[in-house]
Structures are given as structure tokens and as C-alpha cells.
Design an enzyme around this catalytic site. Structure first.
Site, mmCIF file in Angstrom:
data_model
loop_
_atom_site.group_PDB
_atom_site.id
_atom_site.type_symbol
_atom_site.label_atom_id
_atom_site.label_comp_id
_atom_site.label_asym_id
_atom_site.label_seq_id
_atom_site.Cartn_x
_atom_site.Cartn_y
_atom_site.Cartn_z
ATOM 1 N N GLY A 136 -2.229 68.260 103.958
ATOM 2 C CA GLY A 136 -3.427 68.982 104.335
ATOM 3 C C GLY A 136 -3.620 70.239 103.513
ATOM 4 N N ASP A 137 -2.733 70.466 102.563
ATOM 5 C CA ASP A 137 -2.832 71.634 101.686
ATOM 6 C C ASP A 137 -2.372 71.208 100.290
ATOM 7 O OD1 ASP A 137 -2.977 74.416 100.790
ATOM 8 O OD2 ASP A 137 -2.851 74.934 102.908
#
Length: 436
Positions: free
Chosen positions: A229-230
Site C-alpha cells: 500500500g506504499d
């Protein structure tokens, strides 16, 4: 100690093999997924640490589900996680001790107060291997994610693995899932090998960076598959005035044979915490799919430091928001005490031999007024656009550089023709040959 189990009975690549071996069960470990093994891990490592001067030792985590809180490693030590073993992070906060604020950050990354120790932690170590034949470490991050979203945490979430002030570190051949925050964080260390990791997090959860080399030298990251997610990999070196004062760059870094999926972030980010500097980075043979950007540079006024001598080649990109993305306006600061006159130096950034498909925008390059990003070189790049691409394909402000054989054609600040043969990708330096 188990006389029938020794380093010769296990096959894995490592910096060093060990004279002594033991199973976690010999120290009271119970692999039922319910019983806490925090004391068993700590007892085992404390005992095995006494064998450091006698050929070192390895702790084998056998098949089973091993619930545990945070534990610390020791030198001349291998943690070997069997392919049918899963280490499961406890969700009981009492099993996560607090550790000191990082001096190059000046505060916790999530919150100004302290930070939790990582699940697997070590400091001032020499010759440490964390490996397995694809054993699993589950960070059970969901409760931490919810607390972070609700603003209930007063200290920074734990990572899965953090190694500090250490030398000769190998992390390899493991599956890591659902970290509370960053997955792998080597910091203030040197001679680090990270290879063969599968790292998986929900793409909707922020700050689940895969691998974050931070103020490290002579590091190699290779053959990893990351869904995050990053940023899949975020190269760092301290935050604003704290990073400037600490003054330890990340340098002599190789990243190769990486596959990344990250719809909201980059395959590889340089920054945003880069105040100690980032230099001499080689990136090659990277595949990014459904990812926001390929190699992104993130900095701002007040960061200071530098990102220079970056060399990228052989990237394949599919379904991207941007191919090239640099920003000098990444304003997340540690506190309000930063010096706005501390300007970063971004120069000698080289990209070559790249193919991209289904791209919305070729480049969004924004330097800093009065402090342009210079010597940017892009060569032999073919970008296929999506069905509904941005009308403006190259947005360039406060940048200077060169290009050759790039389609769609780059912006005017990069229109100067690159030298014959395209952008540089130098041979690996002497400092990096030990990993080749």
C-alpha cells in the site's frame, strides 16, 4: 541442544554457517498459534548468544504457528524459519517494548512520542542471518492499521524486521505479510544483503513499505516480489534537521530483479526522508505493474541533503500513473523547527532502456524554484499511453537535463541531446563487488 541437528542438515545461502544449532521447542516453544512464544524466543537467543565465539549458532523455527511478541537477535547468529513454519506477531501491546527515537528522525514516524520495537529487532550486531526456505512471518497488522487510522496510537507502529548499527546482515528467502507498518528496515548499517523476499500487504493500507534501507552503505536488494500500500522500496537517510545533523547517507546501493505492485505509490522511492543524502545507487531489471510511479524522487525545502549519482536501466512498466516523477514539494516535516533555507541537491539522475505500457502521463517533474534538479538524463525509453491519457504528457518545472530516443518526446528542459550511447550506467564500483 539437539545433537542430531546441525548446520550441515539445512541447505541455504548465507553469509556464514554455524557450528551450533537448536530448535525453538528445546526452549519451551509451542507452535499451536495460541500460546505466546515470546519468552521461548528470548531464552533461546540469550543462550545461543553465548556461543558466538565458538562458531556461532542458529535457531531453527520448526513447522507450526509460533505466536510471539518482539525479540532481539544476537551476533554470529542465524534465525532459520522452516518452510512450514509461520511466526505470528502478537496483538498484545504489552509484548512490544518501546525503543528510543531514531536520532536521524528526531521523533517517531507516526507520532512524536516513542516507538515500538520491531517484531525481530537487533542493534550493534555483526554477522546475522534471517532466512528460511520460504517460511512466513505474519505481522498481523490489522489492529495496528485501525488504531493508526483512528488516531489512537501515541507511539510509532512496529516494523516486522529492524536492524540498527550493524554489519554483515542477510535477510533472505522468506514470505512477510501484513506488517503493522514498514516491513524491513535496516538502518545505520553496512554490508546488507536482502534477497528472495515475498512481501505482501493490502494495497489500501498506507505506510506498509516493503524494504527501506536507511542511512546504510554497501547494500544489495535483489530477487524480491512486493505488493504494498506504499512504496515497494523506499531509500531514506533521516528527516530534516535531524537527518542533516546525523549526516549518514545511504550510499553504494544495488536494487535489481524486483517486481512491484503498488497502485498508490512507487516501485522505488528516493526520500522523502533523505536529509543525510542518497548517492551511488544502481537500479536495474525492475518490473512494476499497476503502480503509481517507477522511480520517484521526493524532497522539499528544509530537507537539505542530496540525491545524486542515481543510475536506472531495464525497467518494464505496465499500467502506471507516471513513468517519471520527481517532486520538490513533499512537505511532510518532522516538526516546525526545520530550516527552510536547507535546500536539497538533486543531480545526475540517469534513466535508460525502459519500456512502459498503459501510462496516463509520461512525466511529472517539479524541482524547487531557485534550486533546480540538474543533470537529469533519459535515453532509449518507449512509453505506450492509456486509452485516455493526460493531454499534457511532460510537465517540467525547475529541472534541467538531456535526452535521446524518447517517445513521447520529452519537455524542453530535457530536450538537449544526451551524449552518444545514452545515459550512464557505470560498472559496479569496488565497494559493491563483494556482493557480485
Amino acid at each position: 541442544m539437539n545433537p542430531h541437528l546441525n548446520s550441515n542438515s539445512l541447505k541455504f545461502q548465507a553469509i556464514n554457517c554455524r557450528k551450533h544449532s537448536a530448535l525453538l521447542t528445546e526452549f519451551g516453544g509451542v507452535g499451536d498459534g495460541v500460546t505466546s512464544n515470546t519468552l521461548a524466543f528470548r531464552k533461546a537467543i540469550e543462550h545461543l548468544g553465548t556461543l558466538a565465539t565458538d562458531g556461532g549458532a542458529q535457531l531453527v523455527v520448526p513447522p507450526g504457528k509460533w505466536l510471539t511478541g518482539s525479540f532481539n537477535l544476537t551476533s554470529h547468529f542465524t534465525l532459520f524459519i522452516n518452510k512450514e513454519a509461520k511466526i505470528i506477531a502478537s496483538q498484545n501491546e504489552s509484548e512490544w517494548p518501546l525503543v528510543e527515537i531514531l536520532p536521524s528522525y528526531g521523533r517517531g514516524r507516526d507520532a512524536p512520542d516513542g516507538r515500538y520495537s520491531s517484531l525481530i529487532f537487533g542493534t550493534n550486531l555483526t554477522d546475522v542471518v534471517i532466512t528460511g526456505n520460504n517460511g512466513t512471518i505474519d505481522g498481523q497488522g490489522s489492529t495496528w492499521w485501525e488504531k493508526f487510522k483512528k488516531g489512537e496510537l501515541k507511539v510509532t507502529r512496529p516494523y516486522v524486521i529492524e536492524i540498527m548499527y550493524s554489519d554483515q546482515i542477510q535477510i533472505s528467502d522468506l514470505t512477510l505479510i501484513n506488517s503493522p507498518s514498514w516491513f524491513v528496515h535496516p538502518i545505520y548499517s553496512r554490508n546488507v544483503i536482502i534477497q528472495g523476499l515475498t512481501i505482501l500487504a493490502p494495497v489500501t493500507v498506507p505506510n506498509t513499505d516493503g524494504i527501506n534501507p536507511d542511512s546504510c552503505s554497501n547494500t544489495r536488494i535483489e530477487d524480491c516480489y512486493i505488493v504494498s500500500g506504499d512504496d515497494c522500496i523506499a531509500v531514506k537517510s533521516g528527516w530534516d534537521q535531524y537527518g542533516i545533523k546525523f549526516g549518514m547517507p545511504t550510499e553504494d546501493l544495488i536494487i535489481r530483479r524486483l517486481t512491484c505492485i503498488s497502485p498508490d505509490s512507487a516501485a522505488i522511492a528516493l526520500g522523502s526522508e533523505m536529509s543525510g543524502g542518497i548517492r551511488n545507487v544502481r537500479i536495474e531489471n525492475v518490473t512494476a505493474i499497476n503502480t503509481q510511479a517507477a522511480v520517484r524522487i521526493k524532497t522539499a525545502r528544509g530537507r537539505g541533503g542530496f540525491v545524486k549519482d542515481i543510475f536506472v536501466r531495464r525497467m518494464f512498466l505496465s499500467t502506471m500513473k507516471y513513468v517519471f516523477w520527481m517532486t520538490g514539494n513533499y512537505k511532510a516535516h518532522a516538526d516546525d523547527k526545520f530550516d527552510p533555507l536547507a535546500l536539497p541537491v538533486i543531480k545526475n539522475i540517469n534513466y535508460r532502456d525502459m519500456v512502459a505500457e498503459n501510462v496516463n502521463m509520461s512525466a511529472n517533474l517539479a524541482g524547487i524554484s531557485g534550486d533546480p534538479f540538474t543533470d537529469i538524463c533519459i535515453s532509449n525509453v518507449k512509453i505506450g499511453l492509456s486509452k485516455k491519457p493526460k493531454k499534457l504528457q511532460w510537465n517540467c518545472t525547475d529541472v534541467e537535463g538531456f535526452s535521446s530516443d524518447v517517445d513521447p518526446p520529452p519537455c524542453a528542459p530535457l530536450a538537449k541531446v544526451a551524449k552518444s550511447g545514452g545515459c550512464d550506467f557505470p560498472r559496479i564500483s569496488c565497494q559493491l563487488k563483494m556482493f557480485s
